[in-house]
Design an enzyme around this catalytic site. Structure first.
Site, mmCIF file in Angstrom:
data_model
loop_
_atom_site.group_PDB
_atom_site.id
_atom_site.type_symbol
_atom_site.label_atom_id
_atom_site.label_comp_id
_atom_site.label_asym_id
_atom_site.label_seq_id
_atom_site.Cartn_x
_atom_site.Cartn_y
_atom_site.Cartn_z
ATOM 1 N N LYS A 31 86.158 90.397 -8.795
ATOM 2 C CA LYS A 31 86.483 91.368 -9.844
ATOM 3 C C LYS A 31 87.127 92.620 -9.248
ATOM 4 O O LYS A 31 88.122 93.123 -9.757
ATOM 5 C CB LYS A 31 85.213 91.764 -10.611
ATOM 6 N N GLN A 85 75.947 92.968 -13.332
ATOM 7 C CA GLN A 85 75.987 91.559 -12.949
ATOM 8 C C GLN A 85 74.609 90.907 -13.136
ATOM 9 O O GLN A 85 73.611 91.402 -12.632
ATOM 10 C CB GLN A 85 76.444 91.439 -11.486
ATOM 11 N N ASP A 88 81.650 93.592 -21.041
ATOM 12 C CA ASP A 88 81.158 92.213 -21.033
ATOM 13 C C ASP A 88 80.955 91.692 -22.456
ATOM 14 O O ASP A 88 80.831 90.492 -22.677
ATOM 15 C CB ASP A 88 79.815 92.127 -20.277
#
Length: 294
Positions: free
Chosen positions: A52, A96, A119
């Site tokens: 990322k 995460q 997200d």
């Protein structure tokens, strides 16, 4: 049979975003800034977050990696989330998953500012998605929708069978495939571990989206000719003959099922790269929404 090439498509999307970011720079505007929070040293998570960060550099985003110890308390992590929420320089961030066992993931996700939740996991954004309002779509389902659209896969009136009901993939996929407009307008059946006679559903499906995490689960006898297959599964399977000692395998028995498919995603190189591309797309949207508010 045509491959739905997520690797190539994600590169196309990144180039489109990079061109837009360059235009922002030329206009003297602030470029998007994405942060990633990682707790502990989970190998797969480190690899994913690393890619990322590299993608951000590649397209001209600013990026920040917030690396926290495995032993951090829930209270301290919530304090860090509050800090990120209040950081005006930051457009979006992700935490995460999975988090260590002593931390309540739901509590952490709820604490994220919905306007920075790139997200798309916060209930406020999930609700907007269900109501067909503009919002951040969960990155993996968003990537699947982009693949279907860019390869011009027909979805209207088709029977889509989703295997798996997770809040990250299965459930949002069932909502997106049934919403009005393209790609959507499907008749959707959401199946899961308690579904009886699952083959009765898969054999009648025009489109199958599987996010089960069971290697080679979907076999050729379970699908009809011409089916479109989207494989979200990604499992490390031990393989002594491979240099790494393992191979990455999807939910679909690719060699067999691909012979009956009209479109199919490979694993790896299908849905995975699209997830990161759509996270970047969401961050670009977050930047635009924030600048529009000022």
């Amino acid at each position: 049979m045509q491959l739905l090439d997520g690797k190539k498509t994600s590169e196309d999307i990144k180039q489109e975003i990079a061109a837009e970011v360059q235009q922002m720079k030329n206009n003297g505007e602030k470029v998007p800034h994405l942060a990633a929070v990682i707790v502990g040293t989970n190998g797969a998570s480190l690899t994913y977050v690393g890619s990322k960060v590299r993608s951000c550099e590649q397209i001209g985003f600013e990026s920040t990696l917030v690396s926290l110890p495995e032993t951090i308390s829930e209270a301290d992590l919530l304090s860090k989330i509050k800090e990120l929420n209040e950081n005006d320089d930051l457009d979006g961030y992700i935490v995460q998953l999975p988090l260590p066992k002593h931390i309540d993931e739901q509590k952490i996700l709820m604490a994220i500012d919905p306007d920075k939740d790139v997200d798309g996991f916060h209930p406020a954004n999930f609700g907007k998605m269900a109501l067909e309002m503009e919002t951040f779509l969960p990155a993996t389902p968003f990537g699947i929708m982009q693949l279907l659209e860019r390869y011009k896969v027909e979805t209207a009136g088709k029977h889509t069978v989703v295997i798996g009901r997770s809040n990250i993939v299965g459930r949002p996929m069932s909502i997106l495939m049934s919403r009005k407009g393209y790609p959507g307008d499907s008749t959707v059946t959401l199946t899961h571990s308690r579904t009886k006679n699952i083959e009765e559903f898969t054999r009648n499906a025009d489109i199958i989206i599987t996010a089960l995490g069971v290697p080679n689960y979907l076999k050729a006898h379970m699908v009809k000719d011409g089916v479109v297959v989207i494989d979200v599964g990604i499992t490390r399977v031990e393989d002594a003959s491979h240099p790494k000692g393992y191979v990455i395998t999807g939910d679909v028995d690719f060699d067999e099922v691909s012979k009956k498919s009209s479109f199919i995603t490979p694993v790896p190189g299908g849905v995975g790269p699209m997830t990161i591309a759509m996270l970047l797309q969401n961050t670009l949207l977050a930047r635009k929404l924030r600048s529009a508010k000022k």
